[in-house]
Enzyme design. Structure first.
Site, short mmCIF file in Angstrom:
data_model
loop_
_atom_site.label_atom_id
_atom_site.label_comp_id
_atom_site.label_asym_id
_atom_site.label_seq_id
_atom_site.Cartn_x
_atom_site.Cartn_y
_atom_site.Cartn_z
N LYS A 44 31.93 34.68 21.60
CA LYS A 44 31.15 34.19 22.74
C LYS A 44 30.24 35.28 23.29
CE LYS A 44 35.01 35.06 25.89
NZ LYS A 44 36.15 34.44 26.58
N ARG A 138 43.09 27.65 35.36
CA ARG A 138 41.65 27.58 35.12
C ARG A 138 41.37 26.28 34.36
NH1 ARG A 138 38.57 32.32 31.73
NH2 ARG A 138 39.83 31.39 30.05
N HIS A 166 46.32 30.34 27.74
CA HIS A 166 45.69 31.65 27.96
C HIS A 166 46.54 32.44 28.94
CE1 HIS A 166 42.47 34.42 27.48
NE2 HIS A 166 41.91 34.26 28.66
N ARG A 225 43.52 34.87 19.35
CA ARG A 225 42.09 34.92 19.65
C ARG A 225 41.69 36.31 20.12
NH1 ARG A 225 44.39 30.86 22.91
NH2 ARG A 225 44.04 32.20 24.71
N TYR A 270 12.32 56.13 42.05
CA TYR A 270 12.20 55.26 43.22
C TYR A 270 12.96 55.86 44.40
CZ TYR A 270 10.10 51.50 40.52
OH TYR A 270 9.25 50.73 39.75
N CYS A 318 15.64 52.34 36.61
CA CYS A 318 14.57 51.34 36.76
C CYS A 318 14.84 50.18 35.82
CB CYS A 318 13.21 51.95 36.43
SG CYS A 318 12.93 53.57 37.14
N ASP A 320 13.15 49.24 33.21
CA ASP A 320 12.90 49.52 31.79
C ASP A 320 13.08 50.98 31.41
OD1 ASP A 320 11.76 46.84 31.90
OD2 ASP A 320 10.11 47.85 32.93
C1 LIG Z 1 37.25 35.19 26.19
C2 LIG Z 1 38.52 34.56 25.78
C3 LIG Z 1 39.33 35.19 24.82
C4 LIG Z 1 39.07 36.57 24.29
O1 LIG Z 1 39.50 37.50 25.25
P1 LIG Z 1 39.60 39.06 24.94
O2 LIG Z 1 40.38 39.61 26.06
O3 LIG Z 1 38.19 39.56 24.89
O4 LIG Z 1 40.26 39.19 23.62
C5 LIG Z 1 40.44 34.51 24.39
N1 LIG Z 1 40.76 33.29 24.88
C6 LIG Z 1 40.03 32.67 25.81
C7 LIG Z 1 40.44 31.34 26.31
C8 LIG Z 1 38.88 33.29 26.30
O5 LIG Z 1 38.16 32.69 27.25
#
Ligand SMILES: *Cc1c(COP(=O)(O)O)cnc(C)c1O
Length: 379
Positions: A44, A138, A166, A225, A270, A318, A320
């Site tokens: 992602k 969530r 999660h 994951r 700046y 800045c 850029d």
């Molecule tokens: C982003 C995400 C992950 C990956 O998380 P990391 O801590 O970067 O490994 C895994 N599961 C879900 C549901 C996420 O949103």
């Protein structure tokens, strides 16, 4: 030292992606999982700012067949780049787009019972993984709502191919947070047991993200994951229970645009925010907050590597450009390469260091690195 000196992508500021490090990390993570558990690569936010194209291609070559993204657009983008295998959308997709999910063969996470029902009602059967809310609150069907789970299994429009949850506190090693993680795991496995007994086959199962791999023993699931760990950095400098030999994948480089003396009593940038006590030699560098570099970094101890040495950022960053003090480096000149993140000789600036200086996580730092920075894969 820099093979990209003549590379047109390396004229202003760019992201160097070390594909050997990526391969290495994928192997290390795969080996850290239980037998029968496969690595699901989380791609992602543009592969956490690394650029999806090269990262996905290399992981595919390395045998990774499971990918996760945040939204439909990212899933379509991956498929358009020729990525096969399973692509799971972790975030919400509006039910009316179920047809697109089917068309691109994407797997959708079910956010709750209403989401699942609405997806199933669109008339195009789709592949889904059921999210279980085991305490993060969530997304997901509440773990104890067994009737809702059974009702979702009864919908002909949903092909439930996986069940996941999660963990929301497993980056912490405090006794309280570890007890909460234990509770989430118990709820998850209890629910899976009940589902199997009730004729609701969970299919693929997954609960670990990066910190679940670092801070838990291997889990009896079919997938894990990994996001930030795949890119070779921790989210924060904190200790983890397992020490995995992971290597940073991304380096961030730019160039010196112009060098000048700042006379005593003068200021720079700046607001003339930089007002040194003595005569200093400073340089403008070709990267700024418009590229995703946090503006707060200067003034919080931000440094760059130039000629293998650390030089402090000075004044305000800045959009850029930014300024650095290179009084100690008399030989520096316009065109020289500056490293904002990564290694130069024996010196290294790590993402964890910058994230801590800015009071954030490496995840945010990396994910914000902007599309203005060309991706230069190597290895
Ligand atoms: C982003 C995400 C992950 C990956 O998380 P990391 O801590 O970067 O490994 C895994 N599961 C879900 C549901 C996420 O949103």
């Amino acid at each position: 030292m820099y093979p990209y000196e003549e590379d047109p992508r390396c004229q202003r500021a760019w992201r160097e992606i070390d594909l050997c490090a990526l391969t290495h990390n994928a192997k290390v993570l795969q080996r850290a999982l239980a037998p029968g558990c496969r690595l699901m690569a989380v791609l992602k936010a543009g592969a956490y700012g690394h650029g999806v194209a090269a990262v996905a291609r290399r992981l595919w070559q390395e045998g990774v067949r499971d990918f996760a993204v945040a939204c439909l657009e990212e899933g379509i983008q991956l498929r358009s780049q020729g990525v096969k295998g399973q692509i799971l959308i972790l975030g919400y997709t509006p039910p009316r787009l179920a047809g697109e999910l089917a068309r691109w063969d994407l797997t959708q996470a079910v956010a709750d019972e209403d989401h699942g029902k609405a997806l199933a009602d669109q008339g195009t059967p789709i592949k889904v993984h059921l999210a279980l809310d085991t305490g993060m609150h969530r997304l997901g069907v509440p773990w104890q709502d067994r009737e809702a789970i059974a009702r979702l299994y009864a919908l002909p429009g949903l092909h439930i191919q996986g069940v996941f949850s999660h963990l929301c506190a497993c980056d912490s090693l405090s006794p309280q947070d570890r007890a909460f993680t234990r509770l989430q795991l118990d709820r998850f496995y209890d629910t899976l047991g009940w589902m199997r007994a009730r004729g609701c086959p969970p299919g693929q199962t997954h609960i670990q993200a990066s910190y679940g791999i670092w801070n838990l023993p291997p889990q009896p699931c079919t997938l894990a994951r990994a996001g930030i760990a795949l890119y070779g950095v921790h989210s924060q400098p904190d200790r983890t229970l397992r020490e995995l030999d992971l290597r940073p994948v991304l380096s961030l480089r730019a160039r010196v645009a112009s060098v000048r003396w700042l006379e005593e009593g003068e200021g720079a940038g700046y607001g003339l925010a930089y007002r040194p006590q003595s005569r200093r030699r400073i340089a403008a560098v070709t990267i700024g907050y418009g590229d995703g570099l946090p503006r707060c970094l200067s003034g919080q101890g931000g440094e760059v590597l130039l000629g293998g040495r650390r030089c402090p950022m000075v004044g305000r960053i800045c959009m850029d450009q930014l300024l650095v003090d290179l009084t100690e480096l008399p030989g520096a000149q316009a065109g020289d390469i500056v490293t904002l993140l990564g290694r130069e000789g024996s010196e290294e600036i790590r993402a964890e260091e910058i994230a801590e200086q800015c009071g954030t996580l490496t995840n945010e730092l990396l994910a914000r690195l902007g599309p203005r920075l060309p991706v230069v894969p190597r290895g």
